[in-house]
Scaffold this motif. Structure first.
Motif, short mmCIF file in Angstrom:
data_model
loop_
_atom_site.label_atom_id
_atom_site.label_comp_id
_atom_site.label_asym_id
_atom_site.label_seq_id
_atom_site.Cartn_x
_atom_site.Cartn_y
_atom_site.Cartn_z
N ILE A 182 44.95 1.36 18.51
CA ILE A 182 44.73 0.04 17.90
C ILE A 182 43.91 -0.80 18.88
CG2 ILE A 182 45.84 -2.14 17.25
CD1 ILE A 182 48.07 -0.56 16.00
N LEU A 183 42.89 -1.46 18.37
CA LEU A 183 41.99 -2.28 19.17
C LEU A 183 42.22 -3.75 18.84
CD1 LEU A 183 39.50 -2.73 21.01
CD2 LEU A 183 38.07 -2.31 18.99
N VAL A 184 42.47 -4.57 19.86
CA VAL A 184 42.70 -6.00 19.67
C VAL A 184 41.68 -6.78 20.49
CG1 VAL A 184 44.42 -7.85 19.72
CG2 VAL A 184 45.17 -5.47 19.45
N ALA A 240 33.72 -9.45 17.13
CA ALA A 240 33.45 -8.48 16.07
C ALA A 240 32.40 -7.45 16.49
CB ALA A 240 32.98 -9.21 14.81
N ILE A 241 31.39 -7.89 17.23
CA ILE A 241 30.33 -6.96 17.64
C ILE A 241 30.89 -5.91 18.60
CG2 ILE A 241 28.17 -6.75 18.93
CD1 ILE A 241 27.31 -9.41 17.79
N LEU A 242 31.74 -6.33 19.53
CA LEU A 242 32.35 -5.37 20.45
C LEU A 242 33.20 -4.37 19.68
CD1 LEU A 242 33.74 -5.71 23.92
CD2 LEU A 242 35.30 -4.88 22.18
N LEU A 297 32.67 -0.31 19.72
CA LEU A 297 33.71 0.64 20.12
C LEU A 297 34.11 1.53 18.96
CD1 LEU A 297 36.16 -1.28 22.48
CD2 LEU A 297 34.63 0.60 23.03
N ARG A 298 34.12 0.99 17.76
CA ARG A 298 34.47 1.79 16.58
C ARG A 298 33.52 2.97 16.46
NH1 ARG A 298 33.19 -1.60 12.22
NH2 ARG A 298 34.85 -2.95 13.01
N ALA A 299 32.23 2.72 16.66
CA ALA A 299 31.24 3.78 16.55
C ALA A 299 31.41 4.81 17.66
CB ALA A 299 29.83 3.18 16.58
N GLU A 335 39.25 13.08 20.86
CA GLU A 335 40.59 12.85 21.40
C GLU A 335 41.28 11.64 20.78
OE1 GLU A 335 37.79 14.06 24.85
OE2 GLU A 335 37.77 12.68 23.14
N VAL A 336 40.52 10.79 20.07
CA VAL A 336 41.03 9.48 19.67
C VAL A 336 40.81 9.24 18.18
CG1 VAL A 336 40.87 7.00 20.08
CG2 VAL A 336 40.47 8.60 21.96
N GLU A 337 41.76 8.54 17.57
CA GLU A 337 41.62 8.10 16.18
C GLU A 337 41.93 6.60 16.13
OE1 GLU A 337 43.27 9.12 11.70
OE2 GLU A 337 44.35 9.84 13.46
N LEU A 338 40.93 5.78 15.86
CA LEU A 338 41.11 4.35 15.74
C LEU A 338 41.74 4.06 14.38
CD1 LEU A 338 40.66 1.49 16.84
CD2 LEU A 338 38.37 1.55 15.84
N ILE A 339 42.99 3.62 14.37
CA ILE A 339 43.71 3.45 13.11
C ILE A 339 43.72 2.02 12.62
CG2 ILE A 339 45.17 5.47 13.48
CD1 ILE A 339 47.43 3.54 14.31
#
Length: 242
Positions: A32-34, A38-40, A44-46, A53-57
């Motif tokens: 989870i990203l907090v 929005a641009i950052l 990071l999402r991309a 290794e990671v899944e942004l949920i």
């Protein structure tokens, strides 16, 4: 409510990423990203989308939304900024720990000062990453193994992170530690947090023999005779929270 986005919980299997025959593939770390930028988050999402290794949920733009998401989704990793228009990322770390005790908490910030690093570690963060650091540094922090006795354990700051801090770091240490070299100071923190020389060596990417030497020098300079004394010294000098 701040913007948040729940992302698909499943992804297609990439044949090139399949585990070798006879092995059980390791599931991606749920993250989870907090962050209120929005641009950052989009950047990071991309980058994270390409990391096996990671899944942004989920994402959140406010501290309150981030805590709520962590409570509901129980992620493996939380990345949180320090500064928000409302609330503080550092103050939120305690709440994040309560909502998901085993989560790895990474502070991602532009405030790459020694004092900010110390505050983050005292609050309970596992890693501290400067926003100007390469993505590979953040990914390494995300994927680092920090489980000890079935619970999340505070880690030493990554070697890359400490290398990016300002040169004045050593001068800002409490007076009793000024006699230590920067590497001896890192070993001091590791010993105080209960790490073995082997674990510290792996974290700092040095040989066990080298870490044992630094440990011996550190304890001799501070007149400390065992690991318990090192921990008491660190707490007394506010290097660690009791």
């Amino acid at each position: 409510m701040g913007h948040k986005q729940n992302l698909p919980a499943m992804r297609a299997v990439d044949p090139d990423r399949a585990a070798p025959p006879g092995t059980v593939p390791r599931r991606p770390l749920r993250l989870i990203l907090v962050d209120d930028h929005a641009i950052l988050r989009a950047g990071l999402r991309a980058l994270l989308a390409a990391a096996r290794e990671v899944e942004l949920i989920a994402e959140a733009s406010t501290v309150a939304d981030g805590i709520a998401l962590v409570k509901r989704l129980k992620p493996d990793v939380v990345i949180i900024d320090v500064s928000f228009p409302v609330g503080s990322g550092l103050e939120a770390i305690g709440a994040l720990r309560r909502e998901c005790e085993g989560a790895r908490i990474i502070v991602l910030t532009v405030h790459n000062t020694v004092e900010c690093l110390r505050e983050a570690m005292r609050a309970g963060a596992d890693e501290f990453v400067a926003k100007h650091a390469p993505f590979e540094v953040l990914l390494k922090a995300i994927c680092a193994e920090t489980l000890r006795n079935g619970r999340a354990a505070h880690s030493l700051p990554s070697a890359e992170i400490r290398g990016s801090l300002e040169v004045r770091e050593h001068r800002e240490h409490p007076a009793p530690t000024l006699k230590l070299t920067p590497r001896e100071y890192e070993v001091l923190l590791g010993v105080a947090q209960g790490y073995t020389s082997k674990q510290i060596a792996a974290k700092l990417e040095r040989s066990v023999k080298t870490i044992v030497k630094h440990r011996s020098n550190m304890m001799r300079k501070l007149s400390l005779h065992d690991a318990s004394a090192v921990t008491r010294f660190a707490i007394a000098n506010k290097l660690l929270s009791p």
